[in-house]
Scaffold this active site. Structure first.
Site, PDB file in Angstrom:
ATOM      1  N   GLN A 149       0.650  -1.232   0.038  1.00 29.10           N
ATOM      2  CA  GLN A 149       0.158  -0.010  -0.139  1.00 29.10           C
ATOM      3  C   GLN A 149       1.059   1.454  -0.161  1.00 29.10           C
ATOM      4  O   GLN A 149       1.835   1.176   0.393  1.00 29.10           O
ATOM      5  CB  GLN A 149      -1.174   0.192   1.232  1.00 29.10           C
ATOM      6  CG  GLN A 149      -2.058  -1.020   1.170  1.00 29.10           C
ATOM      7  CD  GLN A 149      -2.767  -1.164   2.337  1.00 29.10           C
ATOM      8  OE1 GLN A 149      -2.460  -0.445   3.295  1.00 29.10           O
ATOM      9  NE2 GLN A 149      -3.844  -2.136   2.323  1.00 29.10           N
ATOM     10  N   GLU A 167      -2.301  12.511  -5.202  1.00 31.55           N
ATOM     11  CA  GLU A 167      -3.992  12.655  -5.055  1.00 31.55           C
ATOM     12  C   GLU A 167      -4.380  14.139  -5.107  1.00 31.55           C
ATOM     13  O   GLU A 167      -5.476  14.344  -5.633  1.00 31.55           O
ATOM     14  CB  GLU A 167      -4.559  12.025  -3.762  1.00 31.55           C
ATOM     15  CG  GLU A 167      -4.293  10.480  -3.748  1.00 31.55           C
ATOM     16  CD  GLU A 167      -3.096   9.973  -3.744  1.00 31.55           C
ATOM     17  OE1 GLU A 167      -3.014   8.688  -3.852  1.00 31.55           O
ATOM     18  OE2 GLU A 167      -1.959  10.584  -3.430  1.00 31.55           O
ATOM     19  N   GLU A 172     -13.681  -6.040   9.697  1.00 29.30           N
ATOM     20  CA  GLU A 172     -12.972  -5.886   8.326  1.00 29.30           C
ATOM     21  C   GLU A 172     -14.154  -5.821   7.289  1.00 29.30           C
ATOM     22  O   GLU A 172     -15.174  -6.108   7.435  1.00 29.30           O
ATOM     23  CB  GLU A 172     -12.086  -7.046   7.775  1.00 29.30           C
ATOM     24  CG  GLU A 172     -10.991  -7.105   8.837  1.00 29.30           C
ATOM     25  CD  GLU A 172      -9.741  -6.212   8.529  1.00 29.30           C
ATOM     26  OE1 GLU A 172     -10.074  -5.364   7.500  1.00 29.30           O
ATOM     27  OE2 GLU A 172      -8.773  -6.549   9.267  1.00 29.30           O
TER      28      GLU A 172
END
Length: 490
Positions: free
Chosen positions: A188, A230, A279
């Site tokens: 990530q 971003e 989750e």
């Protein structure tokens, strides 16, 4: 439609749609606000705004389900569409197409504004005054490892050489008033940036942003290519630069209209236990891991700040609506770059990001002469598998004709039941598996490797066995349908 500049304007827009519920009674940040938020997902109720938080000391508010499925049945994607500057009635295919086009648009760099023009600087806490204990930090699930203050906030960090500034969402748990911990996992992007600092033996400067324009957490929650800033992507979505302001104590810039900004450093070692946390697959996880520690060195915030809350779990919540949509965009982008005739891609919310649906036009055979459906589906699977990153973490993909709307649950269930062969017409690739993906075996989850299957649900060509739907739309001539509709209420 023009974009929305901050969380408050977004809340006003939801209220105008009838998609906001103001909860004025006292509500505790300890499970109660999250429980109300979780029930709102499951009932597809309006997004709750809690204006009287029991533990509050500064006039803060909590805002649940910020990008969940809308309570408006005629515009279920309203919260997502508004977040990216589209009309609330936007459909799934239009939404995905819009985001695919933005992927290829030139980024619009942000602009820096003065402190005087940055609402997030209305209150500034430094040193010992900068403590999380001033805020009503929510506890999300009963079995969580602690209070999770970050479920919809964006973490801003940049590489030591300053070449890449990444904005991403990753859960963060409060340890005490001056320390937090959370998932920091390569590959990530946050994990990659942290790793670059850790290899130098230095803590990573970070800023944690709550609130601001709804596009900020939306873009922070979708998978973009490595190296993409971003802030420039959000500028392309908005069609103008995003306003940023310099941090108080570190060399980073943050959205000027943020509700709360926390500044500090992330340790270079994994020295705190994090988790468990519910989750996105919908199950109460028991998984814990050692993660780095965030120090809290400065906090700035707006008067009466609004803190967004996501109560992650069974679909559909923000992980499914936002991250799932982002993954669908990645897949559609990859398929179009491979010159494959594809109409749209969608990850059905209720499948908890375990299903992907690719629809193709009726004339796909003309675009691929001599290619049968098995070869076409194989090419789709190869393009998905080779696209890398999160696009590989998809257990099941269905390829269907575009007479089916993959975002329409009734359409999709009927097609899957009637067009998939019970045993044949599928292909598989080996791919990434996450430890909490319960559809895999224990051995596959431990190894983090398992099969990704693509199913061929394509109909035959016209004249070769394809049949019309036995439905109002296809089983009656246009004049008869028109007459029925015109006189429906007679």
């Amino acid at each position: 439609m023009s974009h929305i500049v901050d969380l408050r304007a977004y809340i006003d827009a939801l209220a105008a749609l009838g998609d906001l519920k103001t909860v004025g009674r006292p509500v505790s940040a300890d499970l109660e606000a999250a429980a109300h938020t979780r029930r709102s997902y499951e009932l597809r109720a309006p997004a709750p705004l809690f204006t009287d938080v029991v533990e509050d000391r500064i006039g803060m508010r909590l805002f649940g389900a910020p990008a969940g499925v809308s309570a408006r049945p005629d515009m279920p994607l309203a919260r997502i569409a508004l977040s990216v500057g589209l009309p609330p009635e936007t459909d799934a295919a239009t939404l995905v197409d819009h985001l695919v086009r933005t992927r290829d648009a030139a980024p619009v760099p942000p602009r820096t504004v003065s402190r005087e023009n940055a609402p997030c600087k209305e209150n500034v806490l430094l040193g010992d005054e900068a403590t999380l204990d001033r805020f009503a930090v929510p506890r999300i699930h009963e079995g969580d490892g602690g209070d999770y203050l970050n479920t919809w906030g964006v973490i801003i960090a940049k590489t030591p050489d300053g070449q890449w500034t990444n904005w991403s969402i990753s859960r963060i748990m409060k340890l005490d008033g001056k320390r937090m911990t959370g998932l920091v996992v390569p590959p990530q992007h946050l994990g990659l940036v942290w790793q670059a600092w850790a290899e130098r033996g230095e803590p990573m400067p970070y800023a944690l942003v709550q609130g601001g324009a709804p596009a900020i957490p939306f873009v922070g929650g979708i998978p973009l290519p490595r190296g993409v800033d971003e802030a420039g992507y959000i500028g392309a979505l908005h069609g103008e630069p995003l306003d940023l302001v310099r941090c108080e104590t570190i060399d980073l810039e943050v959205p000027a209209h943020a509700e709360v900004v926390i500044e500090g450093h992330l340790s270079a070692e994994r020295d705190s236990l994090e988790g468990p946390f519910g989750e996105y697959a919908g199950y109460a996880s028991t998984h814990t891991s050692l993660q780095p520690v965030y120090s809290v060195e400065a906090i700035t915030y707006r008067d009466r700040p609004i803190w967004p809350v996501v109560a992650e779990g069974r679909p559909a919540d923000e992980y499914h609506t936002v991250t799932g949509t982002g993954r669908a965009v990645n897949v559609l982008h990859a398929l179009r770059r491979a010159d494959l005739p594809v109409t749209t891609v969608w990850m059905p919310f209720l499948a908890a990001m375990h299903w992907t649906v690719v629809t193709v036009p009726e004339d796909w055979r003309a675009a691929l002469p001599g290619v049968d459906s098995a070869e076409f589906v194989r090419r789709i699977g190869e393009a998905i598998h080779n696209s890398g990153g999160p696009s590989a973490m998809m257990p099941v993909t269905f390829v269907l004709d575009d007479d089916i709307d993959p975002a329409n649950e009734a359409d999709l269930l009927w097609a899957l039941a009637t067009r998939l062969h019970p045993r044949d017409r599928s292909a598989a690739w080996d791919g990434v598996v996450l430890p909490f993906m319960t559809c895999y075996s224990e051995e596959e989850r431990k190894a983090m490797r398992g099969p990704s299957v693509v199913h061929d649900g394509l109909l035959p060509a016209w004249g070769e066995g394809r049949m019309r739907h036995s439905s109002f739309a296809q089983a009656y001539p246009a004049d008869v349908r028109r007459k029925v509709v015109d006189h429906w209420d007679d």
